[in-house]
Design an enzyme around this catalytic site. Structure first.
Site, PDB file in Angstrom:
ATOM      1  N   ARG A 103       0.867  -1.209   0.000  1.00  0.00           N
ATOM      2  CA  ARG A 103       0.000   0.000   0.000  1.00  0.00           C
ATOM      3  C   ARG A 103       0.890   1.241   0.000  1.00  0.00           C
ATOM      4  O   ARG A 103       1.629   1.460   0.970  1.00  0.00           O
ATOM      5  CB  ARG A 103      -0.875  -0.012   1.252  1.00  0.00           C
ATOM      6  CG  ARG A 103      -1.803   1.191   1.404  1.00  0.00           C
ATOM      7  CD  ARG A 103      -2.487   1.188   2.769  1.00  0.00           C
ATOM      8  NE  ARG A 103      -3.161  -0.061   3.072  1.00  0.00           N
ATOM      9  CZ  ARG A 103      -3.556  -0.428   4.306  1.00  0.00           C
ATOM     10  NH1 ARG A 103      -3.344   0.381   5.339  1.00  0.00           N
ATOM     11  NH2 ARG A 103      -4.146  -1.588   4.496  1.00  0.00           N
TER      12      ARG A 103
ATOM     13  N   HIS B 151       1.860  -2.273   5.566  1.00  0.00           N
ATOM     14  CA  HIS B 151       1.568  -2.522   4.143  1.00  0.00           C
ATOM     15  C   HIS B 151       2.521  -1.732   3.233  1.00  0.00           C
ATOM     16  O   HIS B 151       2.838  -2.193   2.132  1.00  0.00           O
ATOM     17  CB  HIS B 151       0.129  -2.119   3.826  1.00  0.00           C
ATOM     18  CG  HIS B 151      -0.902  -3.071   4.342  1.00  0.00           C
ATOM     19  ND1 HIS B 151      -1.262  -4.216   3.669  1.00  0.00           N
ATOM     20  CD2 HIS B 151      -1.669  -3.027   5.453  1.00  0.00           C
ATOM     21  CE1 HIS B 151      -2.224  -4.845   4.347  1.00  0.00           C
ATOM     22  NE2 HIS B 151      -2.485  -4.150   5.442  1.00  0.00           N
TER      23      HIS B 151
ATOM     24  N   ASP C  26      -3.715  -8.270   3.809  1.00  0.00           N
ATOM     25  CA  ASP C  26      -5.071  -8.444   4.323  1.00  0.00           C
ATOM     26  C   ASP C  26      -5.698  -9.556   3.489  1.00  0.00           C
ATOM     27  O   ASP C  26      -5.708  -9.460   2.251  1.00  0.00           O
ATOM     28  CB  ASP C  26      -5.895  -7.163   4.135  1.00  0.00           C
ATOM     29  CG  ASP C  26      -5.392  -6.000   4.970  1.00  0.00           C
ATOM     30  OD1 ASP C  26      -4.766  -6.236   6.019  1.00  0.00           O
ATOM     31  OD2 ASP C  26      -5.641  -4.857   4.567  1.00  0.00           O
TER      32      ASP C  26
ATOM     33  N   GLU D 163      -7.639  -6.898  13.913  1.00  0.00           N
ATOM     34  CA  GLU D 163      -8.232  -7.280  12.620  1.00  0.00           C
ATOM     35  C   GLU D 163      -7.853  -8.717  12.283  1.00  0.00           C
ATOM     36  O   GLU D 163      -6.664  -9.023  12.107  1.00  0.00           O
ATOM     37  CB  GLU D 163      -7.729  -6.331  11.521  1.00  0.00           C
ATOM     38  CG  GLU D 163      -8.133  -4.878  11.773  1.00  0.00           C
ATOM     39  CD  GLU D 163      -7.452  -3.880  10.836  1.00  0.00           C
ATOM     40  OE1 GLU D 163      -6.428  -4.225  10.213  1.00  0.00           O
ATOM     41  OE2 GLU D 163      -7.951  -2.752  10.758  1.00  0.00           O
TER      42      GLU D 163
ATOM     43  N   HIS E   3      -5.476  -9.243   8.963  1.00  0.00           N
ATOM     44  CA  HIS E   3      -4.222  -8.510   8.748  1.00  0.00           C
ATOM     45  C   HIS E   3      -3.028  -9.274   9.335  1.00  0.00           C
ATOM     46  O   HIS E   3      -3.016  -9.603  10.522  1.00  0.00           O
ATOM     47  CB  HIS E   3      -4.369  -7.135   9.408  1.00  0.00           C
ATOM     48  CG  HIS E   3      -3.136  -6.269   9.347  1.00  0.00           C
ATOM     49  ND1 HIS E   3      -3.036  -5.171   8.514  1.00  0.00           N
ATOM     50  CD2 HIS E   3      -1.974  -6.322  10.043  1.00  0.00           C
ATOM     51  CE1 HIS E   3      -1.860  -4.600   8.703  1.00  0.00           C
ATOM     52  NE2 HIS E   3      -1.187  -5.270   9.625  1.00  0.00           N
TER      53      HIS E   3
HETATM   54  C1  LIG Z   1      -7.087  -0.574   6.824  1.00  0.00           C
HETATM   55  C2  LIG Z   1      -6.857  -2.019   7.203  1.00  0.00           C
HETATM   56  N1  LIG Z   1      -7.097  -2.847   6.063  1.00  0.00           N
HETATM   57  C3  LIG Z   1      -5.449  -2.204   7.741  1.00  0.00           C
HETATM   58  O1  LIG Z   1      -4.598  -2.710   7.064  1.00  0.00           O
HETATM   59  N2  LIG Z   1      -5.227  -1.711   8.988  1.00  0.00           N
HETATM   60  C4  LIG Z   1      -3.905  -1.717   9.558  1.00  0.00           C
HETATM   61  C5  LIG Z   1      -3.901  -1.326  11.005  1.00  0.00           C
HETATM   62  C6  LIG Z   1      -2.971  -0.811   8.765  1.00  0.00           C
HETATM   63  O2  LIG Z   1      -3.449   0.206   8.224  1.00  0.00           O
HETATM   64  O3  LIG Z   1      -1.768  -1.096   8.729  1.00  0.00           O
HETATM   65 ZN   LIG Z   2      -3.943  -4.692   6.776  1.00  0.00          ZN
END
Ligand SMILES: C[C@@H](N)C(=O)N[C@H](C)C(=O)O
Ligand SMILES: [Zn+2]
Length: 223
Positions: A85, A130, A137, A194, A197
């Site tokens: 990400r 990420h 995820d 979560e 994750h």
């Molecule tokens: C936003 C969610 N999919 C996620 O990955 N949350 C964790 C805490 C992150 O943003 O690293």
């Molecule tokens: Zn995540």
């Protein structure tokens, strides 16, 4: 003559050579990269996702491929929702969280936790694993390729999504444990908030947060 110093990812806009497309390593893993489209908690495509493609550092991609092979022996498989990400996507989440009027996703994704608490409660991170390329995820799929019922959906930011929540029924809790076992056996670490994750512990870039876009053309073999 002298050798020019290597240019960084930030300078070139390209991924370090450790990054691969999961599709090339484990084509059998399903992909539904939610931030590339509008079906996510923000309600629109997220900055930096030029395509819905899972990019990861190679060691994490190979570990996921091993998890997929182990699960296949039980007629199960994996579906990834997010992988690498870019930081600009995380910044998009931060801008969204600061806008009290942007509530399109509230009913589906955070009906019980106010959006201004999502970072403090650990559902979102200002600096995310990420962005280092080793975090995923994901959920389980069954032999027909359908998502297994985990009690709550991906990115349902709520105490019921904590992996140890007692709200889900026994079958849903077993499914969460199965996912967790499959990932931890291959070197991934879960988080408390979560069930979907997991971060790859032995990651090559523990201190970096990359910002190149999600696009196979930024990979070493992508041109
Ligand atoms: C936003 C969610 N999919 C996620 O990955 N949350 C964790 C805490 C992150 O943003 O690293
Ligand atoms: Zn995540």
């Amino acid at each position: 003559g002298s050798v020019a110093p290597a240019r960084t990812s930030a300078e070139t806009g390209r991924a370090p050579e450790e990054f691969v497309a999961l599709r090339t390593v484990a084509p059998e893993i399903q992909q539904d990269i939610r931030y590339a489209g509008g079906h996510n908690f923000v309600g629109e495509p997220i900055d930096g996702y030029r395509e819905g493609e899972c990019l990861l550092v190679e060691a994490a991609a190979r570990a996921l491929a091993r998890a997929q092979r182990a699960l296949a022996r039980d007629d199960l498989g994996l579906r990834v929702f997010d992988c690498y990400r870019p930081q600009r996507a995380v910044d998009h989440f931060l801008d969204w969280a600061a806008d009290p009027d942007a509530t399109e996703g509230e009913a589906e994704f955070y009906p019980r936790v106010p959006k201004d608490q999502l970072f403090d409660e650990g559902y979102l991170a200002e600096r995310s694993g990420h962005s280092r390329g080793g975090t995923v995820d994901l959920t389980l799929v069954d032999a027909d390729g359908h998502a297994v019922d985990m009690g709550t959906g991906f990115d349902f930011f709520d105490p019921a999504s904590h992996p140890d929540s007692t709200e889900p029924d026994p079958a849903q809790r077993r499914a969460r444990e199965r996912l967790r076992a499959a990932l931890t056996e291959q070197g991934f670490t879960p988080i408390d908030t979560e069930w979907w994750h997991f971060g790859f512990a032995d990651e090559p870039f523990p201190d970096e947060h990359f910002d190149f876009p999600v696009d196979r053309s930024v990979l070493r073999d992508g041109d």
